[in-house]
Structure formats: structure tokens, C-alpha cells
Design a protein around this motif. Structure first.
Motif, PDB file in Angstrom:
ATOM      1  N   GLU A 154       0.832  -1.214   0.000  1.00 27.87           N
ATOM      2  CA  GLU A 154       0.000   0.000   0.000  1.00 27.87           C
ATOM      3  C   GLU A 154       0.861   1.256   0.000  1.00 27.87           C
ATOM      4  O   GLU A 154       0.511   2.253  -0.644  1.00 27.87           O
ATOM      5  CB  GLU A 154      -0.940   0.000   1.212  1.00 27.87           C
ATOM      6  N   GLU A 159       2.112   1.680  -3.517  1.00 21.62           N
ATOM      7  CA  GLU A 159       1.028   2.162  -4.386  1.00 21.62           C
ATOM      8  C   GLU A 159       0.767   3.648  -4.160  1.00 21.62           C
ATOM      9  O   GLU A 159       0.580   4.405  -5.120  1.00 21.62           O
ATOM     10  CB  GLU A 159      -0.248   1.351  -4.142  1.00 21.62           C
ATOM     11  N   ARG A 188       0.295  -4.707  -9.276  1.00 20.25           N
ATOM     12  CA  ARG A 188      -0.565  -5.676  -8.570  1.00 20.25           C
ATOM     13  C   ARG A 188      -0.517  -7.040  -9.258  1.00 20.25           C
ATOM     14  O   ARG A 188      -0.512  -8.070  -8.584  1.00 20.25           O
ATOM     15  CB  ARG A 188      -1.998  -5.175  -8.502  1.00 20.25           C
ATOM     16  N   ILE A 243       0.093   1.045 -11.171  1.00 16.56           N
ATOM     17  CA  ILE A 243      -0.355   0.249 -10.025  1.00 16.56           C
ATOM     18  C   ILE A 243      -0.964  -1.085 -10.447  1.00 16.56           C
ATOM     19  O   ILE A 243      -0.635  -2.122  -9.867  1.00 16.56           O
ATOM     20  CB  ILE A 243      -1.322   1.059  -9.137  1.00 16.56           C
TER      21      ILE A 243
END
Length: 165
Positions: free
Chosen positions: A83, A86, A102, A98
Motif C-alpha cells: 500500500e 502504491e 498488482r 499500479i
């Protein structure tokens, strides 16, 4: 950001062979015209261009890691999480990366699930995991005895040769 945070810039690099392999895999997928290309329209990538790509990649990684670190410190965290990375990508204007990140994290997690730990491999090796401790100890002693016998046997032969006997 200073070099002190990451040590000397010369200390950091990406493996050139790996970067070259990635370039070689990516180039054929890129749309291109035939001007300035190698044989029969094949695109090439010069060493200076590869080195510049590595340099730019390292600077990008420094920026993202530094920003991620700042975000984690603001949250009083000692570990940078996905997180944080990101958020750093978003803050630096790379939010479009992003989803790709992922995907890579998901692939990595799947690989980690499938990996068998080294200890697990050794436990399962040759069915020894089903043997009792006493049986394994006896087997180990027998193997050590065999090895000792081979060493003593070869040692005597070598001494005979060294003394001309």
C-alpha cells in the motif's frame, strides 16, 4: 535525496545480462518502422542505450522507495508495505503503473505458495520422512562407517605410493 541514503551510486545496479534479456524480449513486441533498424527490420538496442535505461530505472526505484519510506514513516511503520508503494506511485504521478504492479505481486504470491521450503524438500527426500529417528541414526552410522573405511583404504594406498612400496 542524497547518495548517503543508498550508499555510493556505483554500489547499485541492475544485472546487465538480465536487462539485456528483457530488452531482447520486449523489442520485437514494439511497433516500429524499418528506418534505422538492423537486418531485415530487426530493432537493436545499443550498450549506451541499455546503460541509460539501467540508470533511469535505478533513479525511478530510488524515487519510489524513498517516497514509500516517507509514507511508512508517517504511519510509524517500520516495514514498507504494498500500500505504501502504491501510494508513492500515485503521489509521484505513476498511478497508471499500479495495476501492472498488482499483477506482478499476484504472480509472485502464487510462486511463493507453490515453492516448497528447503526443509520440507529434505524431509520428503527419498521417503526418509517416514523413517523413525533410530532407523535414520543407524543408517547415518553405517554411511559414516563406509566413508571411514574408504578413507582408511585410500590413505593406506597413498602412503604405499609415497614411500615407493
Amino acid at each position: 535525496m542524497s547518495d548517503k541514503e543508498f550508499g555510493n551510486s556505483d554500489d547499485l545496479s541492475l544485472p546487465k545480462a538480465t536487462v539485456q534479456k528483457i530488452i531482447s524480449e520486449i523489442l520485437p513486441q514494439l511497433p516500429h518502422d524499418n528506418t534505422g533498424a538492423g537486418k531485415e527490420g530487426e530493432m537493436t538496442f545499443t550498450r549506451p542505450a541499455r546503460d541509460l535505461l539501467i540508470s533511469c530505472s535505478l533513479e525511478f526505484l530510488r524515487m519510489v522507495s524513498s517516497e514509500s519510506n516517507e509514507i511508512s514513516e508517517k504511519e510509524s511503520k517500520k516495514t514498507i508495505s504494498v500500500e505504501h508503494v502504491e501510494q508513492a506511485l500515485t503521489d509521484l504521478g505513476f498511478g497508471s503503473y499500479i495495476e501492472g504492479c498488482r499483477g506482478v505481486v499476484g504472480e509472485w504470491q502464487e510462486v511463493q505458495k507453490k515453492r516448497i521450503g528447503r526443509g520440507e524438500k529434505m524431509r520428503n527426500f527419498g521417503g526418509f520422512d517416514k523413517m523413525g529417528e533410530e532407523e535414520l541414526r543407524k543408517m547415518q552410522e553405517a554411511l559414516l562407517g563406509e566413508a571411514r573405511g574408504r578413507m582408511e583404504g585410500s590413505g593406506a594406498g597413498q602412503n604405499d605410493m609415497q614411500h615407493g612400496q
